[in-house]
Write a protein that holds these residues in place. Structure first.
Motif, PDB file in Angstrom:
ATOM      1  N   TYR A  39       3.466 -11.967  -1.930  1.00 18.70           N
ATOM      2  CA  TYR A  39       3.758 -12.989  -0.926  1.00 18.70           C
ATOM      3  C   TYR A  39       4.149 -12.383   0.413  1.00 18.70           C
ATOM      4  O   TYR A  39       3.906 -12.982   1.466  1.00 18.70           O
ATOM      5  CB  TYR A  39       4.849 -13.927  -1.434  1.00 18.70           C
ATOM      6  N   ASP A  40       4.729 -11.204   0.411  1.00 18.90           N
ATOM      7  CA  ASP A  40       5.043 -10.535   1.678  1.00 18.90           C
ATOM      8  C   ASP A  40       3.754 -10.137   2.398  1.00 18.90           C
ATOM      9  O   ASP A  40       3.613 -10.354   3.606  1.00 18.90           O
ATOM     10  CB  ASP A  40       5.904  -9.304   1.412  1.00 18.90           C
ATOM     11  N   LEU A  41       2.810  -9.580   1.645  1.00 19.83           N
ATOM     12  CA  LEU A  41       1.535  -9.192   2.251  1.00 19.83           C
ATOM     13  C   LEU A  41       0.745 -10.414   2.703  1.00 19.83           C
ATOM     14  O   LEU A  41       0.158 -10.426   3.793  1.00 19.83           O
ATOM     15  CB  LEU A  41       0.707  -8.384   1.247  1.00 19.83           C
ATOM     16  N   ALA A  42       0.746 -11.462   1.873  1.00 20.93           N
ATOM     17  CA  ALA A  42       0.015 -12.678   2.239  1.00 20.93           C
ATOM     18  C   ALA A  42       0.653 -13.369   3.428  1.00 20.93           C
ATOM     19  O   ALA A  42      -0.050 -13.987   4.251  1.00 20.93           O
ATOM     20  CB  ALA A  42      -0.030 -13.629   1.049  1.00 20.93           C
ATOM     21  N   GLY A  43       1.983 -13.249   3.543  1.00 18.20           N
ATOM     22  CA  GLY A  43       2.665 -13.873   4.666  1.00 18.20           C
ATOM     23  C   GLY A  43       2.405 -13.169   5.978  1.00 18.20           C
ATOM     24  O   GLY A  43       2.390 -13.804   7.044  1.00 18.20           O
ATOM     25  N   SER A  44       2.170 -11.866   5.921  1.00 18.98           N
ATOM     26  CA  SER A  44       1.937 -11.099   7.156  1.00 18.98           C
ATOM     27  C   SER A  44       0.458 -10.970   7.496  1.00 18.98           C
ATOM     28  O   SER A  44       0.111 -10.659   8.634  1.00 18.98           O
ATOM     29  CB  SER A  44       2.549  -9.693   7.023  1.00 18.98           C
ATOM     30  N   THR A  45      -0.410 -11.200   6.522  1.00 22.75           N
ATOM     31  CA  THR A  45      -1.858 -11.103   6.748  1.00 22.75           C
ATOM     32  C   THR A  45      -2.513 -12.359   6.187  1.00 22.75           C
ATOM     33  O   THR A  45      -2.741 -12.470   4.972  1.00 22.75           O
ATOM     34  CB  THR A  45      -2.447  -9.847   6.069  1.00 22.75           C
ATOM     35  N   THR A  46      -2.824 -13.296   7.037  1.00 27.33           N
ATOM     36  CA  THR A  46      -3.325 -14.598   6.585  1.00 27.33           C
ATOM     37  C   THR A  46      -4.643 -14.489   5.813  1.00 27.33           C
ATOM     38  O   THR A  46      -4.942 -15.340   4.984  1.00 27.33           O
ATOM     39  CB  THR A  46      -3.512 -15.544   7.780  1.00 27.33           C
ATOM     40  N   GLU A  47      -5.423 -13.430   6.096  1.00 20.00           N
ATOM     41  CA  GLU A  47      -6.690 -13.268   5.391  1.00 20.00           C
ATOM     42  C   GLU A  47      -6.496 -13.046   3.887  1.00 20.00           C
ATOM     43  O   GLU A  47      -7.407 -13.273   3.077  1.00 20.00           O
ATOM     44  CB  GLU A  47      -7.484 -12.082   5.971  1.00 20.00           C
ATOM     45  N   LEU A  48      -5.305 -12.597   3.502  1.00 24.48           N
ATOM     46  CA  LEU A  48      -5.025 -12.325   2.094  1.00 24.48           C
ATOM     47  C   LEU A  48      -4.531 -13.555   1.336  1.00 24.48           C
ATOM     48  O   LEU A  48      -4.468 -13.534   0.102  1.00 24.48           O
ATOM     49  CB  LEU A  48      -3.979 -11.212   1.967  1.00 24.48           C
ATOM     50  N   GLN A  49      -4.186 -14.601   2.043  1.00 24.06           N
ATOM     51  CA  GLN A  49      -3.602 -15.767   1.378  1.00 24.06           C
ATOM     52  C   GLN A  49      -4.507 -16.408   0.322  1.00 24.06           C
ATOM     53  O   GLN A  49      -4.017 -16.847  -0.719  1.00 24.06           O
ATOM     54  CB  GLN A  49      -3.178 -16.805   2.426  1.00 24.06           C
ATOM     55  N   PRO A  50      -5.832 -16.460   0.534  1.00 23.90           N
ATOM     56  CA  PRO A  50      -6.676 -17.075  -0.509  1.00 23.90           C
ATOM     57  C   PRO A  50      -6.777 -16.257  -1.796  1.00 23.90           C
ATOM     58  O   PRO A  50      -7.256 -16.766  -2.811  1.00 23.90           O
ATOM     59  CB  PRO A  50      -8.053 -17.186   0.174  1.00 23.90           C
ATOM     60  N   VAL A  51      -6.339 -14.992  -1.766  1.00 23.61           N
ATOM     61  CA  VAL A  51      -6.560 -14.122  -2.933  1.00 23.61           C
ATOM     62  C   VAL A  51      -5.240 -13.623  -3.531  1.00 23.61           C
ATOM     63  O   VAL A  51      -5.186 -12.532  -4.086  1.00 23.61           O
ATOM     64  CB  VAL A  51      -7.465 -12.926  -2.564  1.00 23.61           C
TER      65      VAL A  51
END
Length: 345
Positions: free
Chosen positions: A96-108
């Motif tokens: 969630y930290d990575l997805a929160g800082s990089t929106t491109e990762l949120q779908p995965v």
């Protein structure tokens, strides 16, 4: 067919029936225990037996059911994984930290969780299968290592609910057919893993190895592959549980998932999976998770203090292991009698 053959056949069938009946005792015992709990809590508090409270119990047990399903893979090989809670914590925070800082990762986020869980699971499997460190020692070590890593990574900060992908926050609040979406997801995981253990060659090899490692090696089953595979599966499932837990919690710190290792192991043992490996099912582990959630829910309604809940939970584990030892002894005796009869014939 002569009399000797008839007696041999009858004795052999009797041994099989005794062993099968003994193996069913654990699961049926868990069902009876759950029924007794429902009766006791229904009598002692008028708030227990209600639709809303039943939904609450199932919702509370859902993540535990998922994590216990993963732990089952390892325990069926005759090993333990004490790092489950730490894997859940690392996954929830890092993903969630990575997805929160990089929106491109949120779908995965689920894919990221599976990869991270597989990596941590493979480390556990390598320590146990290749370095031959006892599983309780190896995973006790990785419990601390993984927890230390996430504490270092977090650096005393939180991942806030606003950083979580919206669809994960929606999922945590969603209701499908009157029950939390988490309950249905847990049911799907249990059924999927249960079917895999029954029908896939690797699933059957887990049971074969756990039942008799020496015989499994004799028939060409590779213990290293089986153990590492079981730990990878457990790590991936624990990672999924961690992602779901993080979405439910909202604000995630480095302590998320802390203490889950005892509850997960308790659910597996109470659900009838033998700690010596080779017998039991993920369905029993899921039922064990519901039993624990029921105990906690009922005791909270009765305003019982925390330390009493811990005592009762610990007592349930000891009782389950004691029953497991008795059942295992009966199965071994039945097997020995059957073998003796077959040899004599």
């Amino acid at each position: 067919m002569n009399t000797s053959t008839i007696e041999t056949s009858a004795a052999t069938e009797s041994g099989r029936n005794t062993g099968a009946a003994a193996l069913k005792v654990r699961f049926l015992g868990t069902l009876v225990f759950l029924a007794v709990l429902v009766v006791v809590f229904t009598v002692t508090t008028d708030r227990f037996l209600s639709l809303d409270n039943t939904r609450s119990i199932l919702f509370t047990s859902a993540i535990l059911m998922i994590a216990a399903t993963g732990q089952s893979l390892v325990v069926l090989t005759g090993n333990l994984d004490l790092s489950v809670g730490s894997i859940m914590g690392v996954t929830a925070y890092v993903v969630y930290d990575l997805a929160g800082s990089t929106t491109e990762l949120q779908p995965v986020v689920i894919l990221m969780a599976l990869v991270l869980g597989a990596v941590m699971g493979s480390i556990n499997g390598f320590l146990v299968a290749v370095l031959e460190i006892p599983s309780i020692v190896a995973t006790l070590g990785t419990l601390s290592i993984y927890r230390g890593f996430v504490s270092f990574y977090a650096d005393a900060t939180e991942v806030t609910s606003g950083q979580l992908p919206q669809y994960m926050r929606d999922l945590a609040m969603a209701q499908w057919f009157g029950l939390s979406a988490y309950v249905w997801i847990a049911l799907g995981v249990v059924l999927l893993v249960g079917a895999g253990l029954k029908n896939l060659p690797f699933g059957r090899s887990i049971y074969a190895y756990g039942s008799n490692p020496d015989a499994a090696a004799y028939f060409g089953l590779r213990s290293t592959r089986i153990i590492i595979g079981a730990y990878i599966g457990a790590g991936m499932i624990a990672a999924v549980a961690g992602v779901l837990l993080g979405a439910r919690v909202g604000n995630i710190n480095s302590l998320v998932g802390n203490g889950y290792e005892l509850e997960v192991l308790a659910a597996v043992v109470i659900g009838g999976i033998s700690i010596w490996g080779g017998s039991g099912s993920v369905y029993g582990a899921a039922l064990g998770a519901i039993v624990l959630a029921t105990i906690n829910n009922g005791l909270v309604l009765l305003r019982v203090e925390e330390f009493y809940r811990l005592i009762i939970q610990g007592s349930a584990i000891v009782a389950a292991v004691a029953v497991d030892a008795v059942v295992r002894h009966r199965v071994l005796r039945a097997t020995e009698r059957r073998t003796a009869v077959e040899v004599a014939s």
